[in-house]
Design a protein around this motif. Structure first.
Motif, PDB file in Angstrom:
ATOM      1  N   ASP A  25       0.806  -1.220   0.000  1.00 28.13           N
ATOM      2  CA  ASP A  25       0.000   0.000   0.000  1.00 28.13           C
ATOM      3  C   ASP A  25       0.842   1.274   0.000  1.00 28.13           C
ATOM      4  O   ASP A  25       0.280   2.370   0.027  1.00 28.13           O
ATOM      5  CB  ASP A  25      -0.974   0.037   1.193  1.00 28.13           C
ATOM      6  CG  ASP A  25      -1.949  -1.125   1.178  1.00 28.13           C
ATOM      7  OD1 ASP A  25      -2.396  -1.494   0.075  1.00 28.13           O
ATOM      8  OD2 ASP A  25      -2.255  -1.667   2.256  1.00 28.13           O
ATOM      9  N   TRP A  26       2.145   1.152  -0.019  1.00 29.02           N
ATOM     10  CA  TRP A  26       3.002   2.336   0.040  1.00 29.02           C
ATOM     11  C   TRP A  26       3.902   2.476  -1.187  1.00 29.02           C
ATOM     12  O   TRP A  26       3.907   3.523  -1.828  1.00 29.02           O
ATOM     13  CB  TRP A  26       3.861   2.320   1.314  1.00 29.02           C
ATOM     14  CG  TRP A  26       3.075   2.617   2.549  1.00 29.02           C
ATOM     15  CD1 TRP A  26       1.730   2.864   2.646  1.00 29.02           C
ATOM     16  CD2 TRP A  26       3.581   2.699   3.876  1.00 29.02           C
ATOM     17  NE1 TRP A  26       1.372   3.083   3.947  1.00 29.02           N
ATOM     18  CE2 TRP A  26       2.482   2.986   4.731  1.00 29.02           C
ATOM     19  CE3 TRP A  26       4.834   2.541   4.442  1.00 29.02           C
ATOM     20  CZ2 TRP A  26       2.628   3.144   6.109  1.00 29.02           C
ATOM     21  CZ3 TRP A  26       4.984   2.690   5.822  1.00 29.02           C
ATOM     22  CH2 TRP A  26       3.890   2.987   6.641  1.00 29.02           C
ATOM     23  N   THR A  27       4.690   1.466  -1.509  1.00 28.79           N
ATOM     24  CA  THR A  27       5.695   1.652  -2.563  1.00 28.79           C
ATOM     25  C   THR A  27       5.104   1.398  -3.952  1.00 28.79           C
ATOM     26  O   THR A  27       5.595   0.566  -4.720  1.00 28.79           O
ATOM     27  CB  THR A  27       6.940   0.774  -2.315  1.00 28.79           C
ATOM     28  OG1 THR A  27       6.552  -0.586  -2.079  1.00 28.79           O
ATOM     29  CG2 THR A  27       7.734   1.279  -1.141  1.00 28.79           C
ATOM     30  N   ASP A  28       4.051   2.162  -4.256  1.00 34.15           N
ATOM     31  CA  ASP A  28       3.483   2.102  -5.597  1.00 34.15           C
ATOM     32  C   ASP A  28       4.332   2.958  -6.543  1.00 34.15           C
ATOM     33  O   ASP A  28       5.356   3.521  -6.150  1.00 34.15           O
ATOM     34  CB  ASP A  28       2.017   2.539  -5.588  1.00 34.15           C
ATOM     35  CG  ASP A  28       1.809   3.981  -5.142  1.00 34.15           C
ATOM     36  OD1 ASP A  28       2.779   4.783  -5.165  1.00 34.15           O
ATOM     37  OD2 ASP A  28       0.675   4.333  -4.774  1.00 34.15           O
ATOM     38  N   ARG A  29       3.913   3.094  -7.782  1.00 41.11           N
ATOM     39  CA  ARG A  29       4.757   3.763  -8.774  1.00 41.11           C
ATOM     40  C   ARG A  29       4.936   5.248  -8.476  1.00 41.11           C
ATOM     41  O   ARG A  29       5.986   5.822  -8.778  1.00 41.11           O
ATOM     42  CB  ARG A  29       4.207   3.545 -10.181  1.00 41.11           C
ATOM     43  CG  ARG A  29       2.812   4.078 -10.433  1.00 41.11           C
ATOM     44  CD  ARG A  29       2.253   3.588 -11.759  1.00 41.11           C
ATOM     45  NE  ARG A  29       0.927   4.124 -12.016  1.00 41.11           N
ATOM     46  CZ  ARG A  29       0.691   5.250 -12.679  1.00 41.11           C
ATOM     47  NH1 ARG A  29       1.715   5.955 -13.148  1.00 41.11           N
ATOM     48  NH2 ARG A  29      -0.541   5.674 -12.884  1.00 41.11           N
ATOM     49  N   HIS A  30       3.949   5.889  -7.850  1.00 35.59           N
ATOM     50  CA  HIS A  30       4.090   7.302  -7.509  1.00 35.59           C
ATOM     51  C   HIS A  30       5.101   7.486  -6.376  1.00 35.59           C
ATOM     52  O   HIS A  30       5.913   8.409  -6.401  1.00 35.59           O
ATOM     53  CB  HIS A  30       2.743   7.894  -7.112  1.00 35.59           C
ATOM     54  CG  HIS A  30       1.678   7.741  -8.148  1.00 35.59           C
ATOM     55  ND1 HIS A  30       1.867   8.096  -9.465  1.00 35.59           N
ATOM     56  CD2 HIS A  30       0.403   7.261  -8.056  1.00 35.59           C
ATOM     57  CE1 HIS A  30       0.752   7.856 -10.145  1.00 35.59           C
ATOM     58  NE2 HIS A  30      -0.138   7.352  -9.318  1.00 35.59           N
ATOM     59  N   CYS A  31       5.039   6.589  -5.398  1.00 37.40           N
ATOM     60  CA  CYS A  31       6.012   6.621  -4.310  1.00 37.40           C
ATOM     61  C   CYS A  31       7.424   6.399  -4.849  1.00 37.40           C
ATOM     62  O   CYS A  31       8.372   7.101  -4.477  1.00 37.40           O
ATOM     63  CB  CYS A  31       5.656   5.545  -3.276  1.00 37.40           C
ATOM     64  SG  CYS A  31       6.853   5.369  -1.939  1.00 37.40           S
ATOM     65  N   ARG A  32       7.565   5.433  -5.735  1.00 37.32           N
ATOM     66  CA  ARG A  32       8.896   5.129  -6.265  1.00 37.32           C
ATOM     67  C   ARG A  32       9.442   6.300  -7.085  1.00 37.32           C
ATOM     68  O   ARG A  32      10.648   6.568  -7.055  1.00 37.32           O
ATOM     69  CB  ARG A  32       8.850   3.852  -7.104  1.00 37.32           C
ATOM     70  CG  ARG A  32       8.468   2.610  -6.309  1.00 37.32           C
ATOM     71  CD  ARG A  32       8.735   1.339  -7.105  1.00 37.32           C
ATOM     72  NE  ARG A  32       8.076   1.309  -8.395  1.00 37.32           N
ATOM     73  CZ  ARG A  32       6.869   0.790  -8.623  1.00 37.32           C
ATOM     74  NH1 ARG A  32       6.169   0.290  -7.609  1.00 37.32           N
ATOM     75  NH2 ARG A  32       6.356   0.774  -9.828  1.00 37.32           N
ATOM     76  N   PHE A  33       8.583   6.989  -7.814  1.00 37.42           N
ATOM     77  CA  PHE A  33       9.066   8.142  -8.569  1.00 37.42           C
ATOM     78  C   PHE A  33       9.607   9.207  -7.616  1.00 37.42           C
ATOM     79  O   PHE A  33      10.672   9.796  -7.857  1.00 37.42           O
ATOM     80  CB  PHE A  33       7.950   8.717  -9.444  1.00 37.42           C
ATOM     81  CG  PHE A  33       8.441   9.735 -10.431  1.00 37.42           C
ATOM     82  CD1 PHE A  33       8.824   9.354 -11.708  1.00 37.42           C
ATOM     83  CD2 PHE A  33       8.547  11.081 -10.081  1.00 37.42           C
ATOM     84  CE1 PHE A  33       9.298  10.297 -12.624  1.00 37.42           C
ATOM     85  CE2 PHE A  33       9.018  12.024 -10.984  1.00 37.42           C
ATOM     86  CZ  PHE A  33       9.401  11.631 -12.265  1.00 37.42           C
ATOM     87  N   LEU A  34       8.880   9.455  -6.524  1.00 37.51           N
ATOM     88  CA  LEU A  34       9.367  10.396  -5.513  1.00 37.51           C
ATOM     89  C   LEU A  34      10.727   9.962  -4.983  1.00 37.51           C
ATOM     90  O   LEU A  34      11.660  10.766  -4.869  1.00 37.51           O
ATOM     91  CB  LEU A  34       8.358  10.495  -4.364  1.00 37.51           C
ATOM     92  CG  LEU A  34       8.847  11.211  -3.102  1.00 37.51           C
ATOM     93  CD1 LEU A  34       9.148  12.682  -3.395  1.00 37.51           C
ATOM     94  CD2 LEU A  34       7.821  11.072  -1.978  1.00 37.51           C
TER      95      LEU A  34
END
Length: 340
Positions: A25-34
């Protein structure tokens, strides 16, 4: 913008020196881009994706990622060798740098599906899964595990498990330095209650050398993480990196010897505003992006207002990337104070 070109990413073997853990629930693609904006070199991981979900579900939605995230590893969950092989081939076709098998998650939902930490009791089955995955790709196949489960003896059982992985041709191991108690403790409790045993993981690394062994668990500061690099091939941080993401801006210099100036909060926010604009045009909502950014201003005057804007204002209908600029304006940054 701090994001490297898709052809200019750090070699996997180097990137493993510091990785951000896969977190549901956290390291999705938006998180990884950040996280990639913050660090050019760290190895990033997807959330765990079950092999069944890939084989029978919407693979495009589950596997898509921005090439700028590289190097990024796909973590799979499952225990059916044939199904894992199919999921591995699908992940390889999407361009991931590494395929990782989850043998560490202790949740009841994962146990009921016969994958995650419960598989530490079945090293031969896990070895069969690794072989099937390796047959399906030329990419490195790795395993993330615990030091043991329940009443297992962590010396004998962990050695047996690791030897089975080596025999199956695993490319690297990521080891959480705690046991998982499958009965009586929640997943959250399993992250804090079982005692840490870094020495056990260090002994495993010495025994398996030159196989790369990375350590995970309880590393909540950069100092503790960097200290472990004296003993291990790499370190993996999870919640510390998620809740205080600006620490990732320091690791390129500390861990990888990068002499470039660390990215600033201003640069991060501007990069994420540009990213949000492109993602909104592609159907995303801005709060899907900003929810991963709440800790960026930790410790700075205005951080509470910053978090409020990114969490409350970002869910209002019609809001766009301007909310990221508004959040940045709410924070007193040292660089601006010096310039005035």
């Amino acid at each position: 913008m701090n994001v490297p070109d898709k052809l200019d990413h750090t070699p996997l073997e180097t990137a493993r020196r510091f990785s951000v853990a896969p977190m549901m629930d956290w390291t999705d693609r938006h998180c990884r881009f950040l996280h990639r904006v913050l660090s050019r070199h760290a190895l990033l991981f997807t959330e765990m994706v079950t092999s069944a979900a890939l084989v029978h579900g919407d693979a495009q939605r589950l596997l898509r990622f921005d090439p700028a995230e590289q190097p990024v590893a796909l973590q799979l969950g499952g225990s059916d060798p044939a199904e894992l092989a199919r999921a591995t081939a699908m992940g390889a076709a999407f361009g991931y740098a590494e395929i990782n098998l989850n043998v560490g998650c202790p949740s009841d939902r994962v146990q009921s599906g016969r994958f995650g930490a419960c598989l530490m009791a079945e090293p031969d089955l896990v070895a069969e899964c690794v072989r099937a995955m390796r047959d399906a790709t030329d990419l490195p196949v790795t395993v993330k595990c615990r030091i043991g489960i329940d009443d297992q003896d962590t010396e004998q059982s962990l050695d047996r498990f690791a030897d089975a992985m080596v025999g199956a041709g695993v490319a690297a191991l990521y080891v959480h330095a705690r046991k998982a108690w499958l009965k009586g403790l929640s997943p959250k409790e399993n992250r804090t209650i079982p005692p840490l045993d870094y020495d056990r993981v260090r002994r495993l690394r010495a025994r398996l050398s030159p196989l790369p062994v990375m350590i995970n668990g309880g590393l909540d500061t950069l100092d503790t993480a960097v200290a472990e690099l004296e003993h291990m091939d790499g370190v993996m941080l999870g919640r510390a990196a998620y809740h205080s993401p600006m620490l990732l801006a320091e690791i390129d210099a500390l861990v990888f010897g990068d002499t470039a100036a660390p990215v600033t909060l201003d640069a991060v926010m501007l990069a994420m505003a540009d990213y949000a604009e492109a993602q909104i045009a592609d159907g995303a909502r801005v709060n899907q992006i900003t929810r991963h950014m709440l800790g960026l201003a930790n410790g700075l005057p205005g951080a509470r207002h910053f978090r409020q804007i990114l969490s409350v204002e970002a869910v209002r209908p019609g809001v766009g990337p301007e909310v990221i600029h508004q959040a940045l304006a709410a924070v007193a940054r040292p660089a601006l104070a010096q310039a005035s």
